[in-house]
Design an enzyme around this catalytic site. Structure first.
Site, PDB file in Angstrom:
ATOM      1  N   SER A   1       0.852  -1.185   0.000  1.00 41.91           N
ATOM      2  CA  SER A   1       0.000   0.000   0.000  1.00 41.91           C
ATOM      3  C   SER A   1       0.893   1.242   0.000  1.00 41.91           C
ATOM      4  O   SER A   1       1.816   1.343   0.792  1.00 41.91           O
ATOM      5  CB  SER A   1      -0.877  -0.026   1.242  1.00 41.91           C
ATOM      6  OG  SER A   1      -1.623   1.147   1.270  1.00 41.91           O
ATOM      7  N   GLY A   2       0.655   2.151  -0.911  1.00 45.98           N
ATOM      8  CA  GLY A   2       1.433   3.389  -0.974  1.00 45.98           C
ATOM      9  C   GLY A   2       2.660   3.267  -1.847  1.00 45.98           C
ATOM     10  O   GLY A   2       3.459   4.203  -1.923  1.00 45.98           O
TER      11      GLY A   2
ATOM     12  N   THR B   1      -1.635   2.726  -7.904  1.00 44.67           N
ATOM     13  CA  THR B   1      -2.735   3.465  -8.534  1.00 44.67           C
ATOM     14  C   THR B   1      -2.184   4.507  -9.491  1.00 44.67           C
ATOM     15  O   THR B   1      -2.690   4.686 -10.607  1.00 44.67           O
ATOM     16  CB  THR B   1      -3.609   4.115  -7.452  1.00 44.67           C
ATOM     17  OG1 THR B   1      -4.003   3.098  -6.557  1.00 44.67           O
ATOM     18  CG2 THR B   1      -4.826   4.774  -8.036  1.00 44.67           C
TER      19      THR B   1
ATOM     20  N   ASN C   1      -0.774   5.658   3.095  1.00 47.66           N
ATOM     21  CA  ASN C   1      -0.965   6.342   1.811  1.00 47.66           C
ATOM     22  C   ASN C   1      -2.111   7.346   1.940  1.00 47.66           C
ATOM     23  O   ASN C   1      -3.172   7.007   2.452  1.00 47.66           O
ATOM     24  CB  ASN C   1      -1.295   5.268   0.758  1.00 47.66           C
ATOM     25  CG  ASN C   1      -1.477   5.855  -0.630  1.00 47.66           C
ATOM     26  OD1 ASN C   1      -1.453   7.065  -0.797  1.00 47.66           O
ATOM     27  ND2 ASN C   1      -1.648   4.990  -1.612  1.00 47.66           N
TER      28      ASN C   1
ATOM     29  N   SER D   1      -5.167   6.064  -0.505  1.00 48.59           N
ATOM     30  CA  SER D   1      -5.093   4.612  -0.585  1.00 48.59           C
ATOM     31  C   SER D   1      -6.379   4.039  -1.166  1.00 48.59           C
ATOM     32  O   SER D   1      -7.488   4.418  -0.771  1.00 48.59           O
ATOM     33  CB  SER D   1      -4.861   4.065   0.814  1.00 48.59           C
ATOM     34  OG  SER D   1      -4.788   2.673   0.758  1.00 48.59           O
ATOM     35  N   SER D   2      -6.208   3.119  -2.127  1.00 47.58           N
ATOM     36  CA  SER D   2      -7.410   2.495  -2.710  1.00 47.58           C
ATOM     37  C   SER D   2      -7.961   1.529  -1.677  1.00 47.58           C
ATOM     38  O   SER D   2      -7.257   0.641  -1.221  1.00 47.58           O
ATOM     39  CB  SER D   2      -7.036   1.726  -3.964  1.00 47.58           C
ATOM     40  OG  SER D   2      -6.159   2.482  -4.743  1.00 47.58           O
TER      41      SER D   2
ATOM     42  N   GLY E   1      -2.830  -2.755  -1.998  1.00 47.85           N
ATOM     43  CA  GLY E   1      -1.530  -3.375  -1.761  1.00 47.85           C
ATOM     44  C   GLY E   1      -1.469  -4.103  -0.434  1.00 47.85           C
ATOM     45  O   GLY E   1      -2.342  -3.951   0.438  1.00 47.85           O
TER      46      GLY E   1
ATOM     47  N   GLU F   1      -0.867  -5.029   3.155  1.00 47.54           N
ATOM     48  CA  GLU F   1      -0.974  -4.095   4.273  1.00 47.54           C
ATOM     49  C   GLU F   1      -0.636  -4.766   5.596  1.00 47.54           C
ATOM     50  O   GLU F   1      -1.122  -5.858   5.876  1.00 47.54           O
ATOM     51  CB  GLU F   1      -2.405  -3.556   4.368  1.00 47.54           C
ATOM     52  CG  GLU F   1      -2.660  -2.394   3.466  1.00 47.54           C
ATOM     53  CD  GLU F   1      -4.080  -1.876   3.532  1.00 47.54           C
ATOM     54  OE1 GLU F   1      -4.356  -0.864   2.884  1.00 47.54           O
ATOM     55  OE2 GLU F   1      -4.911  -2.493   4.238  1.00 47.54           O
TER      56      GLU F   1
HETATM   57  N1  LIG Z   1       5.344   8.036 -10.140  1.00 45.29           N
HETATM   58  C1  LIG Z   1       5.061   8.838  -9.132  1.00 45.29           C
HETATM   59  N2  LIG Z   1       5.479  10.106  -9.126  1.00 45.29           N
HETATM   60  C2  LIG Z   1       5.193  10.916  -8.107  1.00 45.29           C
HETATM   61  N3  LIG Z   1       4.506  10.543  -7.023  1.00 45.29           N
HETATM   62  C3  LIG Z   1       4.067   9.288  -6.937  1.00 45.29           C
HETATM   63  C4  LIG Z   1       4.296   8.364  -8.003  1.00 45.29           C
HETATM   64  N4  LIG Z   1       3.748   7.188  -7.650  1.00 45.29           N
HETATM   65  C5  LIG Z   1       3.193   7.370  -6.418  1.00 45.29           C
HETATM   66  N5  LIG Z   1       3.364   8.631  -6.005  1.00 45.29           N
HETATM   67  C6  LIG Z   1       2.921   9.204  -4.714  1.00 45.29           C
HETATM   68  O1  LIG Z   1       2.608   8.164  -3.838  1.00 45.29           O
HETATM   69  C7  LIG Z   1       1.297   8.224  -3.366  1.00 45.29           C
HETATM   70  C8  LIG Z   1       0.708   6.828  -3.227  1.00 45.29           C
HETATM   71  O2  LIG Z   1       0.578   6.233  -4.487  1.00 45.29           O
HETATM   72  P1  LIG Z   1      -0.595   5.245  -4.837  1.00 45.29           P
HETATM   73  O3  LIG Z   1      -0.446   4.952  -6.264  1.00 45.29           O
HETATM   74  O4  LIG Z   1      -1.853   5.750  -4.369  1.00 45.29           O
HETATM   75  O5  LIG Z   1      -0.237   3.992  -4.014  1.00 45.29           O
HETATM   76  P2  LIG Z   1      -0.929   2.575  -3.956  1.00 45.29           P
HETATM   77  O6  LIG Z   1      -2.022   2.606  -4.946  1.00 45.29           O
HETATM   78  O7  LIG Z   1       0.123   1.626  -4.301  1.00 45.29           O
HETATM   79  O8  LIG Z   1      -1.407   2.398  -2.597  1.00 45.29           O
HETATM   80  C9  LIG Z   1       0.572   9.016  -4.369  1.00 45.29           C
HETATM   81  O9  LIG Z   1      -0.481   9.702  -3.790  1.00 45.29           O
HETATM   82  C10 LIG Z   1       1.648   9.983  -4.857  1.00 45.29           C
HETATM   83  O10 LIG Z   1       1.727  11.079  -4.013  1.00 45.29           O
HETATM   84 MG   LIG Z   2      -3.937   2.329  -4.740  1.00 46.11          MG
END
Ligand SMILES: Nc1ncnc2c1ncn2[C@@H]1O[C@H](COP(=O)(O)OP(=O)(O)O)[C@@H](O)[C@H]1O
Ligand SMILES: [Mg+2]
Length: 1073
Positions: A103-104, A108, A153, A156-157, A383, A385
């Site tokens: 997660s994070g 996404t 996060n 977080s989804s 992700g 957790e």
């Molecule tokens: N490629 C990227 N560039 C900049 N920031 C990113 C990138 N990927 C993730 N982040 C940062 O990380 C945070 C969490 O990403 P997210 O995709 O929501 O995580 P997950 O879906 O894996 O839980 C996002 O809100 C963003 O701020």
């Molecule tokens: Mg996500």
């Protein structure tokens, strides 16, 4: 361009010189330090979350990756997306992009980059743009309703998402299908401090416009709502407000109607306010601990919004009816049970609303009517957790991640190695951790934890989380990856960190301690029927449709499947789906636990690298082959690269492939021949094959194109030739027709001329003949005459003709004169008739005779006249000269005899005195009406004309009044009408002239004027002027008076009226004729 860029670390870790976990992590770290967050292991991409925006997602960047091979550019998520998209489009292989990580870790975000890349590289037509917009806009909507801030996060989804994007044969998006997996609905009612509820609640409260806020009866203050955690939300107020507008716009773009958006927001507001319903113990009923709604006003408010009678909801919140077969037992609820019911309702409504939104989006983006679709799936699931307190949700989430890891292991480590062995390729086994055993612990149908939980939930009797844990302890006690207080105690290991109500699972990614509290309840996922029935009673259409199970007609008592088994089924379906597609991996790594940029905590990355099996991945990749394909497929794809195999290969597929490889002179260590497949070691060799194929294809296309063009041109030419023949045939026919018509017309003309010429010649000949005949006849007649005359001359008198002629002429004249004598006209001079003549040559003489006869007739007539009669006629003639065609009275005067001396002055003793005064002969005497000069009235007066004078005398005394010498008369005037007005205009020098001119009315005006005029001519030898006019001027005394004679408009008996209008005008109105 890319070659010139400075490179940090190793871009593809297959090429790491010394392979170890440390070097691998170091490489990631070096790259991360230079903002190179992407690194390859073959075609798997490792992404390290930078936690800061990087300038590597620009449209220019997209352009550089468009149609580039993955190995040509430095690692980027776009290269993976492009590879997947191109293989899907060109090789017709359905693709899936598996994004895994904690997660994070950035899953996404990665999924959004993939989607936006695909959207940017495919078509740009209006329809495609619309579809793309809809697909892209589904992200903000689903994130608003399904994402929340967690400790790991900020976005977080809290649900799993798998999206199939569907394309047509050209690679243009047609639409898609979204599948969602288990929303963490418990968050609606409760969340850990430091976390937040789903974004939409905050967005609604801080972002919705004032009027809507008022309509929804909300307050712009999150702290007013129990379901929203007060301490966090205030921070993001601004962001939430803008996000609200974005979400609303996205919903409308996807195709939600304004009404639907409003309904959704109403339900969100309803859930939010439902949390504020307070319960209290009742003291009215018998059972002291039964509850009632404390703030009934709030309840009324929310019920009004969804059109529900608040008493129905209140009853449903505070009571429960248990239905067993035909019996219904109603019990009241305690306060805590009431709160449980309230929260269950809120969670349920929100969960159903979320599912409805996903379905609604699917409805908008679904593809209709296209049979052959290419599919690209993007999996972005919650992700792995590990929280302090992990519950059923984490269990489910981690189970899902475990399964995904299994897919990865199966496809990249296990499958690949097994394949080499199967195909008989020389291979030294690479060892790795296979998590199948953990998956078995979780999902085994008989002994799996999920199966046991289900069994516990369905079992009759007292069921609690404790009984469930007991069961686990019994069944899983021996499992290597399962631990609990009881099992450790049994092994005499006393782990203080493991509480009694928990069990621990050693996941691929680490140990997770799950608290069993709520497991049974959450798995059961039952909503009291009273609540769903109550919701079904609402008038709000959307809320009613969310609760079909509340319909009393739907009163099935069958239990719905448990949450765990539902999830297991959908995960197994997802796995099948993923196995059917070509996988592309994006493995996300979280560099630190603080969501902070530029921090790379080695320990954390090490752990992830370990459990993700990246080292093993590199090892297998290093030893293995980048590409494999069954012989016939390979042959089919590359047969155009060798003359022997093109266009058709008759021999065995394997030999065909050999021929191709030989033709391309690929070094022997670059490929290997398995039992059914050919293996290509490096991507560069594959690239070479693809390049050659591309070249060859373009050559072939050129040939086909030229053949087609030739065929098309020939077909067109043949068509044109055929048409040309038809046209020329018609044209020739038309030309010949015209020529024929012309010839025919000319022939006719020539024919006519010839015929005419012939006819004329014939006529000429005939005439000649006739003339000859006539001449011959004349000559013969003359000749015969001559002969006869010669013969009979002695018997004829020579001038007999003249004599006969004269005789005939005389006879005719005789007859003419006799006839004329008989038909002579009368002797009256007025008879001008003359008989007609029958002989034209006598016309001249006949007219001459007519004139002579007329003159003779007149002479005869004149000779009858006596001298007196002659004088009378002379006088009449004189009168006609004066008045004919001038005065209307004239015609009447013609037959009247001119008597002249009407009064017989000489003989009548009455006029003796007058007679003595007149010395010469009286020519005219009569009584006239003299018009008074001063007033226009008339007085009778005697009027005489003698050879030298005109005399006016008094009629009674016969005394002379005025005597005018004829020489004094300058002019006479009469009117044109048949009246008797006479004006005597005197000369200025006249003796009687002092009184002025005389105006009088005579009964014999024609006669008087004629005689007076004649007399004036004889005495003065001058022709006095007589004017016959209707307007003339007379001089009375010294004034000039204008006399106007008018005809009365109608007959009125009075002969004449005379009026003096003024001193200068005298109007005389006469009788109409
Ligand atoms: N490629 C990227 N560039 C900049 N920031 C990113 C990138 N990927 C993730 N982040 C940062 O990380 C945070 C969490 O990403 P997210 O995709 O929501 O995580 P997950 O879906 O894996 O839980 C996002 O809100 C963003 O701020
Ligand atoms: Mg996500």
């Amino acid at each position: 361009m890319d070659l010139l860029q400075k490179k940090f670390g190793t871009e593809d870790m297959i090429l790491l010189e010394q392979l170890s976990e440390d070097s691998l992590v170091d490489n990631l770290k070096t790259r991360f330090a230079h903002d190179e967050i992407y690194t390859y292991i073959g075609n798997v991409i490792i992404s390290v979350n930078p936690y800061k925006p990087l300038p590597i997602y620009t449209p220019e960047k997209i352009n550089t990756f468009k149609n580039c091979k993955i190995f040509e550019m430095s690692p980027h998520i776009y290269a993976i997306a492009d590879e997947a998209y191109q293989s899907m489009r060109d090789q017709d292989k359905d693709q899936c992009i598996l994004i895994t990580g904690e997660s994070g870790a950035g899953k996404t975000e990665a999924s959004k980059f993939v989607m936006s890349y695909v959207a940017a590289v495919c078509g740009k037509s209006a329809e495609v743009t619309r579809v793309k917009e809809q697909l892209l806009q589904s992200n903000p909507v689903l994130e608003a309703f399904g994402n929340a801030k967690t400790v790991r996060n900020d976005n977080s989804s809290r649900f799993g998402k798998y999206m199939d994007i569907e394309f047509d044969y050209k690679g243009e998006p047609l639409g898609g299908v979204i599948s969602n997996y288990l929303l963490e609905k418990s968050r609606v009612a409760k969340h850990v401090t430091g976390e937040r509820n789903f974004h939409i609640f905050y967005q609604l409260v801080s972002g919705c416009p004032d009027d809507l806020l008022k309509k929804l009866k909300l307050e712009r203050d999150c702290s007013k709502y129990i379901y929203l955690n007060e301490d966090i939300n205030a921070l993001d107020g601004m962001e939430d407000a803008t996000a609200f507008a974005v979400v609303r716009h996205a919903m409308l773009t996807i195709g939600f109607s304004e009404n639907e958006v409003a309904s959704v927001l109403e339900i969100v507001a309803f859930v939010l306010k439902l949390g504020n319903i307070r319960l209290d113990t009742s003291n009215q009923t018998n059972s002291a601990d039964s509850c009632f709604v404390n703030n009934i006003k709030a309840l009324d408010g929310i019920c009004e919004m969804i059109g529900l009678d608040s008493s129905i909801l209140e009853h449903a919140l505070c009571n429960r009816t248990v239905e067993a077969k035909k019996d219904k037992v109603a019990t009241t609820l305690t306060v805590s049970q009431g709160y449980y019911a309230r929260d269950a309702l809120a969670k349920n409504i929100y969960n159903r609303l979320f599912n409805w939104i996903v379905n609604r989006i699917n409805e908008s983006i679904k593809v209709q009517g296209v049979k052959h679709k290419k599919v690209m799936g993007v999996l972005d699931i919650y992700g792995f957790e590990i929280f302090e307190d992990n519950s059923f949700e984490q269990f489910i989430i981690n189970y899902c991640n475990e399964k995904l890891q299994q897919v990865f292991i199966e496809l990249t480590l296990k499958e690949e190695q097994e394949e080499y062995v199967r195909e008989g390729i020389n291979w030294t086994q690479v060892n790795y951790f296979d998590n199948a055993v953990i998956c078995d612990l979780l999902e085994n149908n008989l002994t799996g934890i999920l199966a046991m939980l289900d069994e516990e939930c369905l079992r009759p009797g007292q069921v609690t989380d404790a009984t469930f844990l007991r069961k686990l302890n019994k069944v899983c006690a021996g499992h290597k990856h399962f631990e609990s207080k009881e099992t450790t105690n049994a092994r005499h290991i006393y782990d203080k960190t493991l509480p009694a109500n928990c069990f621990q699972i050693k996941h691929y990614a680490g140990k997770v301690t799950y608290n069993t509290t709520g497991f049974v309840d959450k798995n059961n996922d039952l909503l009291f029927r009273d609540l769903s029935k109550a919701m079904f009673c609402a008038k709000h259409a959307l809320i009613k449709s969310l609760f079909p199970d509340g319909d009393p007609r739907n009163s099935s008592l069958k239990r719905p499947p448990t949450a765990g088994s539902q999830f297991r089924a959908s995960v197994s379906f997802l796995m099948k789906n993923l196995h059917s597609k070509n996988p592309n991996y994006i493995r996300c790594i979280k560099p630190n636990d603080r969501k902070a940029p530029s921090i790379f905590t080695d320990a954390i990355v090490h752990q992830q690298v370990q459990y993700l099996g990246l080292l093993e991945n590199v090892r297998v990749r290093r030893a293995g082959f980048a590409y494999r394909q069954v012989y016939d497929q390979f042959l089919k794809r590359y047969k155009m690269l060798s003359k022997e195999t093109w266009p058709k290969w008759e021999g065995k597929d394997r030999d065909g492939v050999l021929a191709i490889v030989a033709a391309l002179q690929i070094p022997s260590d670059e490929y290997a021949f398995g039992r059914t497949k050919v293996f290509i070691r490096t991507p560069q060799s594959l690239l070479l094959l693809e390049e050659r194929r591309k070249q060859r294809l373009s050559e072939l296309v050129t040939i086909i194109q030229s053949m087609f063009r030739c065929w098309k041109c020939r077909r067109e030419f043949l068509k044109m030739r055929e048409s040309q023949i038809v046209i020329s045939a018609w044209y020739k026919r038309h030309l010949e027709q015209n020529r024929y018509r012309q010839k025919k017309a000319s022939t006719l003309i020539i024919q006519a001329y010839i015929r005419g010429w012939k006819a004329r010649r014939q006529l000429h000949e005939l005439k000649q003949d006739k003339r000859l005949n006539a001449a011959a006849a004349t000559i013969s007649a003359f000749w015969k005459g001559y002969q006869v005359r010669k013969e009979y001359r002695k018997y004829f008198r020579t001038d007999a003709t003249r004599i006969i002629c004269n005789f005939i002429y005389l006879k005719i004249l005789q007859a003419y004169f006799k006839g004329l004598k008989k038909s002579l006209p009368s002797m009256s001079p007025s008879d001008k008739s003359w008989p007609p003549v029958h002989y034209k040559y006598l016309t001249g003489m006949h007219q001459e005779l007519r004139k002579i006869f007329y003159a003779w007739k007149c002479k005869k007539y004149r000779e009858q006249f006596t001298p007196e009669k002659k004088a009378i006629f002379e006088e009449k003639l004189y009168a006609s000269e004066l008045f004919k065609d001038k005065k209307a009275l004239y015609l009447r005067s013609v037959p009247q005899r001119f008597q002249g001396d009407y009064l017989d002055v000489k003989k009548n003793p009455k006029y003796q005195k007058l007679s003595s005064a007149v010395d010469s002969q009286i020519i005219v005497s009569e009584t006239v009406d003299k018009i008074n000069r001063s007033n226009g009235k008339s007085t009778p007066m005697l009027f005489l004309v003698t050879k030298s004078h005109c005399i006016f005398a008094d009629p009674s005394s016969a005394k002379t009044k005025d005597v005018i010498s004829l020489t004094d008369i300058a002019q006479l005037s009469t009117s044109k009408y048949s009246d008797g007005i006479i004006a005597l205009h005197l000369k200025q020098s006249a003796t009687a002239g002092s009184k002025g001119d005389f105006l009088f009315i005579s009964n014999h005006v024609i006669e008087v004027v004629t005689k007076l005029h004649r007399m004036l001519l004889t005495t003065t030898k001058e022709k006095v002027n007589l004017q016959t006019v209707n307007e003339f001027t007379v001089r009375f005394k010294k004034d000039n008076v204008s006399v106007k004679v008018m005809e009365a408009a109608e007959r009125n008996g009075t002969k004449l009226t005379c009026k003096k209008k003024n001193s200068h005008t005298l109007e005389i109105t006469v009788q109409k004729e």
